[in-house]
Design an enzyme around this catalytic site. Structure first.
Site, mmCIF file in Angstrom:
data_model
loop_
_atom_site.group_PDB
_atom_site.id
_atom_site.type_symbol
_atom_site.label_atom_id
_atom_site.label_comp_id
_atom_site.label_asym_id
_atom_site.label_seq_id
_atom_site.Cartn_x
_atom_site.Cartn_y
_atom_site.Cartn_z
ATOM 1 N N ARG B 298 0.832 -1.213 0.000
ATOM 2 C CA ARG B 298 0.000 0.000 0.000
ATOM 3 C C ARG B 298 0.863 1.258 0.000
ATOM 4 O O ARG B 298 0.564 2.232 -0.689
ATOM 5 C CB ARG B 298 -0.953 -0.027 1.200
ATOM 6 C CG ARG B 298 -2.066 -1.017 0.958
ATOM 7 C CD ARG B 298 -3.037 -1.187 2.097
ATOM 8 N NE ARG B 298 -4.153 -2.008 1.610
ATOM 9 C CZ ARG B 298 -5.200 -2.374 2.326
ATOM 10 N NH1 ARG B 298 -5.304 -1.999 3.588
ATOM 11 N NH2 ARG B 298 -6.160 -3.099 1.796
ATOM 12 N N TYR B 439 -6.612 -0.218 -6.880
ATOM 13 C CA TYR B 439 -5.989 -1.502 -6.500
ATOM 14 C C TYR B 439 -5.229 -1.432 -5.176
ATOM 15 O O TYR B 439 -4.977 -0.364 -4.669
ATOM 16 C CB TYR B 439 -5.204 -2.126 -7.652
ATOM 17 C CG TYR B 439 -3.966 -1.456 -8.206
ATOM 18 C CD1 TYR B 439 -3.353 -0.367 -7.622
ATOM 19 C CD2 TYR B 439 -3.392 -1.980 -9.372
ATOM 20 C CE1 TYR B 439 -2.211 0.175 -8.177
ATOM 21 C CE2 TYR B 439 -2.243 -1.439 -9.933
ATOM 22 C CZ TYR B 439 -1.665 -0.363 -9.327
ATOM 23 O OH TYR B 439 -0.542 0.169 -9.869
ATOM 24 N N GLU B 440 -4.930 -2.568 -4.616
ATOM 25 C CA GLU B 440 -4.406 -2.689 -3.248
ATOM 26 C C GLU B 440 -5.342 -2.030 -2.242
ATOM 27 O O GLU B 440 -4.888 -1.503 -1.220
ATOM 28 C CB GLU B 440 -2.997 -2.086 -3.130
ATOM 29 C CG GLU B 440 -1.917 -2.802 -3.877
ATOM 30 C CD GLU B 440 -1.579 -4.182 -3.319
ATOM 31 O OE1 GLU B 440 -1.051 -4.994 -4.089
ATOM 32 O OE2 GLU B 440 -1.845 -4.468 -2.135
ATOM 33 N N GLY B 441 -6.650 -2.097 -2.500
ATOM 34 C CA GLY B 441 -7.634 -1.500 -1.598
ATOM 35 C C GLY B 441 -8.001 -0.100 -2.043
ATOM 36 O O GLY B 441 -7.157 0.794 -2.062
#
Lengths: 596, 596
Positions: B298, B439-441
């Site tokens: 992140r 992406y990645e949350g």
């Protein structure tokens, strides 16, 4: 791939209840227009948009146009759709009855144009450019030009273009170099290269009528030496039939981020003997003629912002209603639910909805000003509306298109990972929207027009009148029996104050320190748009609360919540914009250029 | 097509002067690191980024990847560039020395990674995913897994992936359905479909090591029944040579809005006998293992926001220095000048510059927290830095990527019409940046992590400590002899107050009304990022004003102006965000779903 349903009920609300179309029906020239007729037109247009134009939007984006040896082939289905579009009379609908149009109020054609733009922005540009060319010829052309070109352009048999930009002349048309030499027979030989010519070449119509800015041999330098010419792709014989191919050619088309199905041409005039062109109006007044028409085009580009935002909202909402993902925070039902129930998805959808409705309210309101400025029996009403129209034209263009950026951006975000996949269709709306803050004058060009011509140079009277009218709305809300409306009135009051303070600062600084004023121009435009949008949203709450007792209670209740969202989440931006304008000019201008 | 020059001087400022890298050199394990070494590394990396990676960025975007029968061919030049990248040791540089990496402080590798991301975001993703897989195996895998896979993954001979998402399991990994059946020999047979697998298949490396989330037969439902497996594309023989092709295949690749040169694969596991996989760590702890690694990922995606913003700024600045257009308002020199002199172009460039520098400052500062949390000799310092790191990880991911949206958007706007033409290159940066908030949350996932785990559930102590430290900076500035710094301190104080009020509201409402808290989560994340960014910009003014007397006066003077811009133009957004959080939850949640 996203579908489209024309938001007829919302449009009627913005037209009738906010823009006051019911009064416009009674204006001279609108005798044949009625509420029932308007509703019927919107319903039919909505069907056409949904059934004919929307289905070829994504495929047009994927396929784009192909250029081969000066010819441009449009994407599959465009030619057929255009034929039906013209046959049904939609192309000429906004034009005057004199040349075959339907002469409807601008407010009505605005709603219909919004539908084309939502359904298929690339397709809609062809009509938009043609209508602009029609307006220029109708206002400034000779009777011969009018009779030769207008009937076929209004019907859509021939399309129109605007050839303004050149490689060295973008925002600055003073730098135009294209030349026009008299041919001795009243016509001119045009030569030069024009770029960014929307629908400059295509295969949908049998002829393309180019309006071209060029300089006569004896023309003074700068903006006062530019004339306007008509140069058809095929010359037109005396009997109206098509003659020889004119000496103008599409040298290439651009590979763009969006509006892929709308060909953007590089046009080369006069590579051989010179392209034959006909002067529109008087010599050296081309830019002035362009501007009469460009103001309407600017409103229409502002409307593109509304339209593409609406489309992105519908796509995101559809996805949010269907996609099931994750536990809803604070939900004890244990049920799996669509993502619409996640608070942040709701926030994004409310944001999209509120901003879209506010921009629509403003665009339609300004269309109403145009109708009144043209047709009201009372000269003072005409004058006031003309002044309001002029003040708000750059705001509609600038603010509605800037707003569409965040709305289409959120449209992707609501889709999560799927939003980034082209097949989903959310990306196209964001890519298409990206051009709207650039063409027909960037946001900065609109903002400079706003702070200069529309505010500072006329002493701020038009803005003061607007603020005065806003203050009446605020006072009405604050005096309302309903406590929600009182709160909205109070919040709106802070927005008005921010606009007033920024305007005062601008009036005090524009002459003295023009660079400082210009440093705050775009924030000022956004501030004006935000507060004007809030004004119309605030007005809508007073209407909604009355009618919430009636049969359409849900619809009006939603209007109230949406307006509240706008006032609570969007309007506070007015304060940060005011701060940036009033305190921020020095830090914009302080850095020596080599230290960037 | 845009070029790239690594902003080494700016990076060193953020590393040394803001993140305190000079102290980090003295931490245990960093004995071999020195300021000179770091500068030499940055210079070399900058050359590699500019000369090898940047030139294939636009061509990679145009060409994309091609899928044929399960194989993916990367764009021209990628394979060759990757070979040199690995040969030079850049791939493994951030990894531990134990497996062939260089074991440099995170702060240093952060700056180097920023360069790869700026130069060629698509290319950089391959290394990023590989590093994530390396971390997961290094922290949780058996010695056998480590010795079999890590040396080749660190060197880049083999690449790594993360197979998390499934069609029904995106943000909600509890819904993962892929299965893992014991094969009786300690290995497992994996089956299932995974989507959005970055660099899931390609031709740059001889093997691809997939980390896969799947469920064992007896696993409990939900997140506590997910295990993590290693499944290589080619099985690895005991001697380390490549064996049989595993039963996993790339079924297709996605057609995306951006990062075209990074293949996004649909991976199908176990269509035949099952893909052979090896359990990482203990059963049912897969999600927990993923998360250790995901936090670092992140931060790296947050860094992508910084990187792509920097690239867009460089492109816009280059254009603004060259393009001559229009008369400059208030300029009486009569000279024609580049558009950099137009106040609104300056405003956009200052905005891009200030936001980029603020996000870099925050990302590097948090990298410094990671170094200290890992290596400081004092346990309390380690604990405090770990707490700060956890608090700010979602802020770096969310705020830096959100910021990159407006920066890359302005990058196009500065170019005017040319910005919309793909060949110019400005579009690519905006299209590439679009995925980073997803992406990645998504930003909402980050924001929920922030308001929940990182603020409300630990009683707001970490945030209180941060606010306390910010207040010290504010007090120092307000007590400074320089009146500019006093003003910056006072403005910063208003930002701190907004963050404090919003935090107090959040702490009071999170348990009582979790939906209302979640409605303000994304605004809260943006508020936290804006104020934290302002804090580091404010700190930079105190440093800059001291050093403006020295040889680098121009550089430090620019830091002062840029910080002032941030405080005057960006920080005021903190107030509108606070308003939206504290007053706005009801209007987010009020509309019945059928009325959207």
């Amino acid at each position: 791939m996203t579908t489209y349903t024309a938001p007829v009920r919302d449009m009627l609300f913005a037209m009738n209840e906010l823009a006051g179309l019911e009064d416009i029906y009674s204006l001279p020239g609108n005798e044949d227009v009625s509420a029932d007729l308007v509703e019927a037109i919107l319903d039919e247009a909505g069907k056409f948009a949904a059934e004919v134009l929307a289905p070829i939007n994504a495929s047009g984006d994927r396929q784009g146009n192909t250029w081969h040896d000066g010819e441009v082939s449009t994407a599959d289905g465009f030619k057929q759709a255009y034929e039906v579009f013209c046959d049904t009379g939609w192309n000429g609908m906004p034009s005057s009855t004199e040349f075959g149009g339907q002469g409807l109020p601008v407010t009505v054609s605005t709603a219909v144009l919004e539908m084309w733009k939502s359904a298929n922005m690339s397709f809609s540009l062809c009509q938009m450019l043609t209508l602009g060319a029609v307006e220029a010829i109708a206002h400034h052309g000779s009777d011969e030009l009018k009779s030769t070109y207008l009937p076929n352009m209004v019907s859509g048999k021939w399309t129109g273009t605007m050839n303004l930009t050149e490689p060295q002349a973008g925002s600055d048309l003073a730098a135009v170099r294209s030349k026009a030499e008299p041919r001795g027979d009243g016509s001119y030989a045009l030569s030069g290269t024009k770029i960014f010519i929307t629908w400059g070449e295509h295969d949908m119509a049998e002829n393309i009528i180019h309006l071209v800015l060029a300089r006569l041999p004896d023309a003074p330098p700068g903006v006062k030496g530019i004339s306007l010419f008509v140069a058809p792709k095929f010359l037109v014989n005396a009997d109206g039939s098509l003659g020889a191919r004119n000496d103008l050619v599409c040298a290439s088309i651009e590979h763009k981020m969006g509006i892929h199905a709308s060909p953007t041409a590089v046009m080369v005039f006069g590579e051989k003997e010179g392209a034959i062109g006909y002067l529109v109006g008087e010599p050296n007044r081309g830019l002035e003629y362009m501007f009469t028409m460009m103001n309407h085009a600017r409103l229409n580009v502002g409307l593109e912002g509304v339209a593409i935002a609406e489309r992105a909202y519908q796509a995101a909402l559809g996805y949010a209603r269907e996609r099931v993902q994750g536990r809803i925070i604070g939900d004890r039902s244990g049920e799996t639910k669509p993502i619409l129930h996640h608070p942040d998805v709701r926030r994004m959808l409310m944001d999209m909805k509120a901003r879209t409705e506010a921009t629509r309210a403003l665009a339609y309101y300004v269309a109403g000003c145009m109708d009144r400025a043209r047709s009201d029996a009372d000269e003072n009403v005409r004058k006031d509306n003309q002044s309001r129209l002029e003040l708000l034209t750059p705001v509609v263009k600038g603010w509605c298109t800037e707003t569409a950026q965040s709305v289409t951006w959120n449209g992707i975000q609501v889709h999560g990972g799927m939003g980034f996949i082209e097949e989903t269709g959310a990306c196209q709306h964001m890519r298409d929207a990206r051009i709207t803050t650039i063409y027909e004058g960037t946001t900065a060009i609109q903002a400079n027009d706003l702070i200069g011509r529309k505010v500072a140079r006329e002493g701020g009277h038009a803005m003061a009148a607007l603020i005065e009218e806003m203050s009446v709305t605020r006072a009405q809300l604050e005096a309302h029996a309903d406590s929600q409306l009182q709160k909205i009135g109070a919040s709106f009051g802070k927005g008005i104050l921010a606009l007033r303070e920024a305007t005062d600062w601008l009036l005090a600084n524009y002459e003295r320190n023009p660079q400082a004023a210009a440093a705050g121009a775009v924030p000022f435009l956004k501030l004006a748009g935000t507060v004007a949008g809030a004004w119309l949203m605030a007005r809508s709450t007073a209407i909604a609360i009355e009618r919430m007792q009636g049969p359409d209670a849900g619809f009006y209740g939603a209007k109230l919540v949406t307006a509240r969202y706008f006032v609570e989440h969007v309007l506070p931006e007015a304060n940060s914009l005011r701060d940036a304008i009033v305190n921020g000019a020095e830090s914009v201008l302080a850095l020596p250029e080599e230290l960037f």
